[in-house]
Design a protein around this motif. Structure first.
Motif, PDB file in Angstrom:
ATOM      1  N   ARG A 159       0.837  -1.202   0.000  1.00  0.00           N
ATOM      2  CA  ARG A 159       0.000   0.000   0.000  1.00  0.00           C
ATOM      3  C   ARG A 159       0.873   1.255   0.000  1.00  0.00           C
ATOM      4  O   ARG A 159       0.584   2.223  -0.708  1.00  0.00           O
ATOM      5  N   SER A 170      -5.415   5.877  -0.667  1.00  0.00           N
ATOM      6  CA  SER A 170      -6.010   4.753   0.075  1.00  0.00           C
ATOM      7  C   SER A 170      -6.023   3.464  -0.735  1.00  0.00           C
ATOM      8  O   SER A 170      -7.097   2.923  -1.035  1.00  0.00           O
ATOM      9  N   ARG A 172      -6.134  -0.298  -1.958  1.00  0.00           N
ATOM     10  CA  ARG A 172      -6.753  -1.512  -1.425  1.00  0.00           C
ATOM     11  C   ARG A 172      -5.921  -2.729  -1.839  1.00  0.00           C
ATOM     12  O   ARG A 172      -5.301  -2.731  -2.894  1.00  0.00           O
ATOM     13  N   ASP A 200      -7.917  -6.046   9.343  1.00  0.00           N
ATOM     14  CA  ASP A 200      -8.819  -5.042   8.772  1.00  0.00           C
ATOM     15  C   ASP A 200     -10.237  -5.604   8.743  1.00  0.00           C
ATOM     16  O   ASP A 200     -10.779  -5.916   7.687  1.00  0.00           O
ATOM     17  N   HIS A 203     -12.791  -4.320   6.389  1.00  0.00           N
ATOM     18  CA  HIS A 203     -12.381  -4.302   4.978  1.00  0.00           C
ATOM     19  C   HIS A 203     -12.284  -2.868   4.441  1.00  0.00           C
ATOM     20  O   HIS A 203     -12.763  -2.566   3.355  1.00  0.00           O
ATOM     21  N   TRP A 205      -9.405  -1.515   3.762  1.00  0.00           N
ATOM     22  CA  TRP A 205      -8.402  -1.608   2.688  1.00  0.00           C
ATOM     23  C   TRP A 205      -8.208  -3.031   2.185  1.00  0.00           C
ATOM     24  O   TRP A 205      -7.645  -3.231   1.121  1.00  0.00           O
ATOM     25  N   PHE A 206      -8.678  -4.037   2.932  1.00  0.00           N
ATOM     26  CA  PHE A 206      -8.544  -5.421   2.457  1.00  0.00           C
ATOM     27  C   PHE A 206      -9.728  -5.746   1.549  1.00  0.00           C
ATOM     28  O   PHE A 206     -10.876  -5.670   1.956  1.00  0.00           O
ATOM     29  N   ALA A 207      -9.423  -6.119   0.318  1.00  0.00           N
ATOM     30  CA  ALA A 207     -10.461  -6.266  -0.705  1.00  0.00           C
ATOM     31  C   ALA A 207     -10.841  -7.721  -0.966  1.00  0.00           C
ATOM     32  O   ALA A 207     -11.519  -8.018  -1.951  1.00  0.00           O
ATOM     33  N   HIS A 220      -7.076  -4.201  -9.332  1.00  0.00           N
ATOM     34  CA  HIS A 220      -6.660  -4.104  -7.928  1.00  0.00           C
ATOM     35  C   HIS A 220      -5.453  -3.173  -7.788  1.00  0.00           C
ATOM     36  O   HIS A 220      -4.605  -3.123  -8.678  1.00  0.00           O
ATOM     37  N   ASP A 221      -5.374  -2.462  -6.662  1.00  0.00           N
ATOM     38  CA  ASP A 221      -4.210  -1.609  -6.403  1.00  0.00           C
ATOM     39  C   ASP A 221      -3.002  -2.465  -6.036  1.00  0.00           C
ATOM     40  O   ASP A 221      -1.899  -2.232  -6.508  1.00  0.00           O
TER      41      ASP A 221
END
Lengths: 333, 333
Positions: A159, A170, A172, A200, A203, A205-207, A220-221
């Protein structure tokens, strides 16, 4: 002024390719200075003719196929070992090399050192995706075995990298698995899943899970996994790109019409190949160390060296190391 | 006469695509008869107009996104469940479906049953490679967690498949890992490595480690891994192929010259895409069951159904099941 140490002996190409890349980087970035690591007869004349370039004369180089740990122990005067020492001593703010990933990882972990609190440094890369959106993937092979708490650190480091270098707000993170449903996964992947869910619970930041097909989809980032799975996936991508470009070449040679089509399509095929080669991205990055270290492809190019050197400077200026340190203690937001 | 049950409701396409594929297979193979599983209004008229075609009327179908175990429990009159029952009852010698892999795997394991001595059935596929040499890869996702002794069975089943269906004499097997050196691997991969070394101390058929880049290189007869890693690798291949073809399309749309080139290259790009789609190979195969079961891609085609049906018949005639049974007890040579 940001100073990046660049290894002239890294990779399979002539030092001249790296020198040309350094010259291009210096021209493009007026706030950049380069510590040029290599043999005296290569680096001293170059630095005499370029402002903001200083020579770091080394008598040894580590080849791509040497055993990493043995090579860095035996070759104390190699560009990789000396480059890491120069970063540690504050003579440079970061390192760029197109040399052996294993040797750079070993030398940097030992020579530059980990950020306090980081359990394991990792290798990350920004993969290209649809509509130009990149996906940070880690670990690409530094750590074959990874504990669940370390995966959570990897997620936070990824991240920080997506935020500082790719400019994502931000970011994810998804977990690489064999299906998107939360029940999917090996026992190991499910233990990662539980650790990420715990880190997290909302969720924020956890996708959730991602699949192999998502790696180049630009959806996805950050995608996180252990170094064993990451290495297999990355090399599967590379193998497929090689296969497809080789098949296009082979089938093209069988038809005059197709050959003419391929000729007209050449700039496109070249750009597609470049997108996957890491040339534009400057290659892989080591996360968790006290200074940014970027690794280019062994089969490097002038552009790759230029972009890699500048990307290392961007990571320094953006405070990547501080962001990684913050991320693992209190998240990046 | 070899009888193959073909599922008309499998996949995302209209039943007509499957019917056309069956008709083509019947025309190409005079020793083939087909048990056509599907709704009455679709299969009965078809069978009335085709010799060597018999209807298996079913009132239900399992969709691609249904939960496999729940779907096969709830839909006893689905084409997949009834097709497996027909194979068990001896009304057909094998099954071909382009339906949900998970549902077919669950229904076939339960309905057709495992060969005596087989600990876990696996999903295999023949991947295309350089110079037309194919590589059998397994497990592609049936078993996320695999014990070392089961990996050895997978290796033997993969060899039997390479021998019977691809015609390879004394096939050799490599273990998918994160490097070719024998010391490379996660703890799990190293436990697989030890089991394979123990099963074949002289490396008569065990060829050591392979990497992701080898999957489409055509350099190995069989590459074995657990279903978690295999699924990630396979989906990474698929994702890369999608990415490259999409990028070629996108970049092509930006230039008239490139667009014309792409038009001339279209047959080549189509052939490359087909090579990876499994259309020519008839898709994946379930190994370890008492009858051959082949699974086509959901996005199937007339050719895929034709080739898949014939490939299932080839597996029956070549004695795949006996070869697998032999392979796990005393090797295939």
């Amino acid at each position: 002024m940001t100073t990046i140490c660049v290894d002239v002996m890294g990779g399979d190409r002539e030092p001249q390719v790296v020198l040309d890349g350094i010259a291009a980087a210096l021209e493009a970035d007026a706030d950049l200075s380069v510590l040029v690591a290599g043999p005296q007869d290569v680096v001293v004349p170059f630095c005499a003719h370029h402002g903001r370039a200083r020579a770091l004369v080394c008598t040894e180089a580590i080849a791509m196929d040497e055993h990493p740990a043995e090579a860095i122990r035996a070759k104390k005067d190699s560009t990789i070992v000396r480059g890491c020492a120069a970063v540690r001593a504050g003579e440079a703010d970061g390192l760029f090399s197109a040399g052996s990933t294993g040797a750079i990882f070993a030398a940097a972990t030992l020579g530059i050192g980990r950020i306090r609190g980081i359990k394991r440094p990792a290798i990350a890369s920004a993969l290209p995706g649809a509509s130009g959106r990149q996906t940070v993937m880690l670990d690409l092979g530094a750590n074959a075995d990874v504990r669940p708490d370390v995966i959570v650190q990897f997620a936070q480091m990824g991240r920080a990298y997506a935020h500082v270098v790719l400019g994502v707000d931000s970011p994810r993170v998804a977990l690489l698995s064999n299906g998107t449903e939360e029940t999917k996964g090996s026992e190991l992947a499910l233990s990662y899943r539980r650790a990420l869910d715990e880190a997290d619970p909302d969720h924020a930041w956890f996708a959730g899970n991602a699949e192999g097909v998502d790696l180049l989809a630009g959806t996805h980032d950050v995608i996180v996994t252990d170094g064993f799975t990451g290495n297999v996936a990355l090399k599967s991508l590379e193998g497929t790109a090689k296969y497809l470009l080789r098949e296009i070449r082979r089938l093209t040679s069988e038809s005059k019409r197709a050959a003419m089509g391929a000729l007209m399509l050449k700039p496109v095929l070249k750009e597609v190949a470049r997108g996957l080669s890491g040339d534009e991205l400057g290659g892989a990055v080591l996360l968790g160390l006290k200074a940014p270290v970027l690794i280019g492809h062994g089969d490097t190019s002038v552009d790759a060296v230029k972009n890699g050197t500048i990307a290392t400077a961007v990571a320094v200026r953006g405070g990547l190391v501080d962001k990684v340190a913050q991320a693992i203690t209190r998240g990046i937001d």
